[in-house]
Design an enzyme around this catalytic site. Structure first.
Site, short mmCIF file in Angstrom:
data_model
loop_
_atom_site.label_atom_id
_atom_site.label_comp_id
_atom_site.label_asym_id
_atom_site.label_seq_id
_atom_site.Cartn_x
_atom_site.Cartn_y
_atom_site.Cartn_z
CG HIS A 27 -11.02 -6.56 -3.81
ND1 HIS A 27 -10.15 -6.15 -2.82
CD2 HIS A 27 -10.67 -6.74 -4.47
CE1 HIS A 27 -8.96 -6.62 -3.77
NE2 HIS A 27 -8.77 -6.71 -4.67
CG ASN A 28 -12.28 -10.04 -5.95
OD1 ASN A 28 -13.51 -8.99 -5.92
ND2 ASN A 28 -12.01 -9.70 -7.41
#
Lengths: 363, 363, 363
Positions: free
Chosen positions: B259-260
């Protein structure tokens, strides 16, 4: 289904003793076996725990003192681990996939299905595909255009086979296994920084931005007999010729074979093994979990690599390898031990320098 | 479909010589090429084997002596590997996915499909999804609620795209590729042992048992143009903002983006690469097979990492890296060599100690 | 759906200040937050960028000077990261999976579905399967014969569960996650080269070619409450007894658990972790990305292993580990540092030898 001890021993060609009319419905570990289960206790270490369970019969080893263990019957194989293969085959309850072609399956009229092929719910068999007699194509499976599977294939749920894939008899795909993706092959219009770095061991020269252009995949995958592909593993097609897997080679889960890879017969590739493009692997090779093999190298017959080994250059036949970079196992163990002594060595050399060069100065 | 040598050379903008009216139906390796196939022999090493096959024409290199190789025609590119991209695109037989929307596909009435989009058997297009003109959504594929794909997408069998995913034009997903899972983000009510160990390089403080509570994923994934995701690879959504992949970046099989993560343009992430959460990767980065990148670090433009490298801290632009922990390639090679000499070094220092401290005592 | 700052603070049990009637529709990073979004700025580093965005309210930290940051309202948690779990749960838009049983789903009449279970399009629920109340079985999912899922399960698209798998309440499977494949267990009729190499640390004895015979998988998988399995991860069944995962343990993407593995409670297994067969892992264990664990070893409670660590032997409780082979973190850091000094050390020892043995000769 239940079996008597005699039936099992007979089927496996192994000696059985005691009341071989005892009937069992399955196998269990010694400590949790019920009276209707065959305890699996292949060495004294495990047999010790028979007392905690209720087994009346057990699979032991050839000269086990089965009566002293309180058993009423026993199977006494000379190679217990091998006996397990026959025993578990007899007792395997399977996945319960139904026979026949499920009405929700989509089978192209031009596909050729052998006798007694079953196709599960929501499976797809594409145009021109050929599937050998007795094969089981599980739920949600996909068989691509013109793909060929031999007799007795078993595709578990969600397995997929692309176009231009051919497999021999008794091909097994675990859930989510994928064969037949496009190779990872890209090129830049001018020589790229990677090509420069490879030649110079690191110096990239003048970096420049260039888009990667796909080299399309024209080849397929050729797979021998008795091959198994683990859950969510991936096998790419070859660029011009086929990627190849020999007979009786087994891939564990999440393994990756790049384009143009050739793997021989009787190999075991354990979980998360990754083989980069155009690698050639011999016969009887065993690669432990998370082993990686760099592109375009050769791994000889009978090579064994321990878990996590990264093979960055050719490995001659018969070698046992370990580490990163992969090195002969005994030398690598020596290096590991030496490495642990390194901090102390640094101190010792500092002391020596002090003693030697101070005394030199003092001369 | 067949092509003449002249047609191919013309399409690729490359010189052709000899009887360019020869017609070929596909490509093959020199040793196995039939008379109707174009042999691919991009260097003298491969050209040697032309004699074993029956090719009348071959793709060679710019100053190859094609007549001496016994050929009737040849294509002579200055950069043969680049010529392969155009040639293979012309000859690619594809997967044979049918055009149109298969009656078994489930397309939500609120989904917007561009012109000439095809949707394969048993594929699902969810509410509010938008799919650009000319896209091919393969068998068993899933496109989630509100997801957006640009023009000319190709999703192979079993690929899936979750809600809040947007991809640009010419997006390719290989079989089983997954975009849009929830991030792996958990927190304990009180600071955890991991937080303590990270601060202290190992000392966990007082271990205590705490359940992990999910931090839900609110973000999506934003993907540029000309991106490809390999078989069974996985890309997580971002927590608050989107996970991002730039233009023309390619992921091989079984790669993982947490994620991210932000990946720039023109990157190649090879098989089984793993990028932990919140990593930022620049443009033109090439990560070899099984490379790992620790969470929350920066990898500069043009970085190249060899297979198996674990990048545990920021890497400045332009570096070539190798090893675990990842180190500049030349220094790492030096360390590897030195490490192989370490067992001998230990002996040498023992000898020195004996000589120096014995002689000291003897003074 | 929108929420006021007061509603959020109240639901999370956290102090809120300023105009808590401000209504927000979602969360955003400080620099990109719109006036209707709650900015997430959990430390001064992030709060600095509030000025670039338009947020009127933010999630900050307990003693933040919210007015100086130009905000009209703020939530001030003592542990902001933990507050994120509650906040993101409130704001999670989900995947938009419909309730009820989709007409294209195939649910065997003998399957038992609890109250308010939803089954997505083209999902399959096999004979005898039992699914707890409130569960969501997503599109293209497969639940095998007799499999049991507790209450509140969430299976994302393409997840699959084989026969003989039982999971507790609130089980989460991300897209393409697989539970219930057959173990990777093969045996040769006679002792194999691998058995020889393991005993001798490398010497394989006389290599011979033998086919691998499958040991079939009779066991299943037992999974506790609050377990999550990441995208395309794989969990094998046990051979005789079940493979086991404790309560509240979370697996990231592309992780692999072999047959007979036991994982305790509250563990985090990050992306691409691989656990070989018959490993036992305690409670509160955290394994970083790409960690590998060799077969048949024990990992104690509270062990933490950094990214890329390969654990090749038992690890006592409480240890923090790093490297290949996995070593205590502080010792490994010391080794890494010493290794970097090794090339210089080689020179120093050469100098010393010259000085000492030359002078010895000179005596």
């Amino acid at each position: 289904m239940t079996h008597t001890i005699a039936e099992i021993a007979n089927a496996l060609g192994i000696a059985a003793v005691g009341d071989t009319s005892i009937r069992i419905s399955g196998a269990a570990e010694p400590q949790s076996a019920g009276p209707g289960e065959l305890a699996i206790a292949m060495s004294p270490k495990y047999a010790k725990r028979l007392a905690e369970g209720q087994a009346r019969a057990a699979l032991l080893w050839s000269d086990a003192d089965w009566e002293a263990l309180g058993l009423e019957a026993a199977i006494l194989p000379t190679r217990p681990r091998f006996a397990m293969s026959g025993l578990t085959r007899m007792l395997d309850p399977g996945q319960g996939f139904a026979t026949g072609i499920h009405p929700s399956a989509i089978v192209d009229p031009s596909a050729e299905l052998g006798e007694a092929v079953s196709v599960g719910p929501l499976a797809i068999i594409s145009a021109g595909a050929r599937i050998g007699a007795g094969s089981v194509i599980g739920p949600h499976c996909f068989v691509g255009q013109g793909a060929e599977l031999g007799k007795g294939a078993l595709l578990r749920e969600h397995a997929s086979v692309g176009a231009r894939v051919r497999a021999g008899d008794r091909f097994i795909m675990q859930p989510g296994a994928r064969v037949g993706g496009d190779g990872f092959s890209f090129v830049t219009a001018e020589p790229s920084t990677v090509e420069a770095a490879r030649k110079s061991l690191g110096d990239q020269g003048e970096a420049q931005s260039q888009p990667w252009i796909r080299i399309h995949t024209l080849g397929g995958v050729s797979i021998g007999d008795d091959v198994e592909i683990g859950m969510n593993s991936t096998v790419d097609c070859g660029t011009i010729r086929d990627t190849m897997i020999g007979n009786n080679t087994k891939l564990d889960n999440l393994a990756h074979l790049g384009h143009n890879v050739i793997v021989g017969d009787n190999c075991l590739l354990c979980g998360q093994v990754g083989i980069a493009g155009s690698v050639t692997i011999g016969n009887n090779v065993v690669l432990g979990g998370q082993v990686g093999v760099s592109d375009n190298i050769f791994i000889g017959d009978g090579v064994i690599a321990g878990g996590g080994t990264k093979l960055l250059s050719n490995v001659p036949a018969g070698r046992s390898m370990l580490g990163y970079p992969g090195t002969q196992m005994d030398k690598q163990m020596e290096s590991y031990k030496a490495l642990r002594r390194l901090p102390r060595l640094l101190k010792e050399v500092a002391e020596l320098r002090k003693a030697v060069f101070k005394s030199s100065k003092g001369d």
